[in-house]
Design an enzyme around this catalytic site. Structure first.
Site, short mmCIF file in Angstrom:
data_model
loop_
_atom_site.label_atom_id
_atom_site.label_comp_id
_atom_site.label_asym_id
_atom_site.label_seq_id
_atom_site.Cartn_x
_atom_site.Cartn_y
_atom_site.Cartn_z
CB THR A 213 139.68 77.08 -6.73
OG1 THR A 213 138.66 76.19 -7.12
CG2 THR A 213 139.70 78.27 -7.66
CB VAL A 242 130.79 75.29 -16.02
CG1 VAL A 242 131.48 76.61 -15.76
CG2 VAL A 242 131.18 74.74 -17.39
N GLY A 243 131.86 75.14 -12.78
CA GLY A 243 131.65 75.69 -11.44
C GLY A 243 131.55 77.20 -11.48
CG ASP A 244 132.71 79.18 -7.89
OD1 ASP A 244 133.31 78.13 -8.19
OD2 ASP A 244 132.99 79.84 -6.87
CB THR A 264 138.40 78.48 -3.13
OG1 THR A 264 138.47 78.76 -1.73
CG2 THR A 264 139.48 79.27 -3.85
N GLY A 267 131.31 75.55 -5.82
CA GLY A 267 130.91 76.57 -6.78
C GLY A 267 129.41 76.71 -6.94
N1 ASP Z 1 134.91 76.62 -6.81
C1 ASP Z 1 135.41 75.54 -7.59
C2 ASP Z 1 134.32 74.90 -8.34
O1 ASP Z 1 133.24 74.75 -7.79
C3 ASP Z 1 136.08 74.49 -6.81
C4 ASP Z 1 136.82 74.90 -5.59
O2 ASP Z 1 137.12 76.04 -5.39
O3 ASP Z 1 137.14 74.09 -4.73
O4 ASP Z 1 134.56 74.46 -9.44
#
Ligand code: ASP
Length: 367
Positions: A213, A242-244, A264, A267
């Site tokens: 991310t 859906v992530g964070d 990042t 999530g």
């Molecule tokens: N945080 C993001 C998610 O979980 C992915 C990432 O940052 O690597 O979608």
């Protein structure tokens, strides 16, 4: 003569860049981002210097990653879901107006951060998802594209081939009448025109589905703050996951009175501590950016009863920028294992010159 508060503040201002803490001074221009954001920080800083709004600047910064087919964690070229379809999440927050917008599970648009911005500017909503988000983006003239590059399609195919039933069988390979294959040695036979390095990368991401991310936070000399987080999320996710990143309060939070934070990494774990909001509230109560991030990471560890073996299964990073210029990058683990070596986790910073990487502070020592 300095009073006690000034003395205390003064001691907090000692240089500590190596630990991820900055020297707060008034009227600083600072941009920080996840480690993949060196170019994004430079472009954001350039735009801040030319007097552009902080949100315009950070969105233009992360557009570099979103449009880059080589960044397999964001936008165009991002690793797809289990159906081989790229689904993107993004959020934006504008400190001065206290407005925000986000999109989730958006397909076919390279720059979800622009769509999140449009949701903020052009609707009475905060979050759009899926098909509706795509129709909305097209209504504003954003072009539809196939976001799967040859490289990300290859990685997806390799992942499909890596899946085995309990008998070791997989339908995505030569039939039962063919000589038995033993991956990854057989990959070269399946993809004869792909170079070894790309195949090794594809095998690695197939076996260890990566997250990735970009989060970018900016402060201008007027003390105005904005932030953006944009991602293709977890590779091989269930469609619709859906992530964070698009969840305001988790993947991103900005409060013009205090500062901003973003994340990042995995999530799911950030969602369980509302990380970005937690960090900003910690800073409101007087914590430094570093302390605020470490406290949020402690909450993540607590959710696993501080069991290092379970926590070792994922990475999570936070980034925080206080209104006075204090900033930090913080990671759950001291480093990542790469080719037998532990590589420190870093984040990108630009305070007016060249963008640079600094080491994140961390909660747990990787052994
Ligand atoms: N945080 C993001 C998610 O979980 C992915 C990432 O940052 O690597 O979608």
């Amino acid at each position: 003569m300095m009073n006690r508060r000034q003395v205390l503040l003064g001691s907090a201002l000692l240089p500590a860049a190596r630990t991820g803490l900055a020297v707060p001074t008034a009227a600083r221009m600072i941009v920080i981002s996840s480690a993949n954001g060196l170019r994004a920080c430079s472009r954001t800083m350039e735009l801040l210097k030319s007097g552009q709004d902080t949100l315009d600047a950070v969105v233009a910064g992360v557009n570099i990653n979103e449009e880059d087919p080589e960044d397999s964690s964001v936008g165009f070229g991002g690793l797809p879901n289990e159906d081989g379809v790229v689904e993107l999440d993004a959020s934006v927050m504008h400190g001065p107006t206290r407005r925000c917008g986000s999109v989730a599970s958006l397909r076919n648009i390279k720059t979800p951060s622009k769509v999140a911005r449009l949701v903020m500017d052009q609707t009475d909503h905060v979050m759009l998802a899926g098909e509706g988000a795509l129709r909305f983006a097209k209504a504003f003239g954003l072009p539809e594209d196939n976001l799967l590059t040859e490289k990300s399609r290859l990685a997806w195919l390799v992942w499909k081939k890596s899946l085995r039933d309990s008998g070791g069988h997989n339908n995505w390979g030569p039939g039962l009448d063919a000589p038995p294959e033993r991956p990854p040695a057989s990959l070269k036979r399946d993809f004869p025109n792909v170079d070894e390095e790309t195949l090794a990368w594809a095998w690695e991401v197939a076996i260890h589905p990566p997250t990735g991310t970009i989060n970018c936070l900016a402060l201008n000399p007027k003390g105005e703050l904005s932030g953006v987080t944009t991602t293709s999320g977890l590779a091989w996710k269930i469609p619709g996951r859906v992530g964070d990143s698009p969840v305001l309060g988790a993947g991103l939070w900005v409060d013009q009175d205090v500062g901003g934070a973003g994340s990042t990494g995995r999530g799911e774990e950030n969602l369980r501590v509302a990380g970005a909001h937690t960090i900003v509230e910690n800073m409101r109560r007087g914590m430094s950016a570093k302390e605020a991030c470490l406290d949020a990471l402690k909450r993540v560890a607590r959710n696993f009863d501080n069991d290092a073996a379970r926590l070792a299964q994922f990475d999570l990073n936070f980034y925080a920028l206080r209104k006075d210029g204090d900033y930090a990058g913080a990671a759950l683990w001291s480093g990542r294992l790469r080719q037998g070596k532990i590589v420190p986790i870093t984040f990108a910073v630009n305070d007016g010159g060249e963008s640079r990487l600094e080491n994140c502070v961390y909660l747990l020592e990787k052994k």
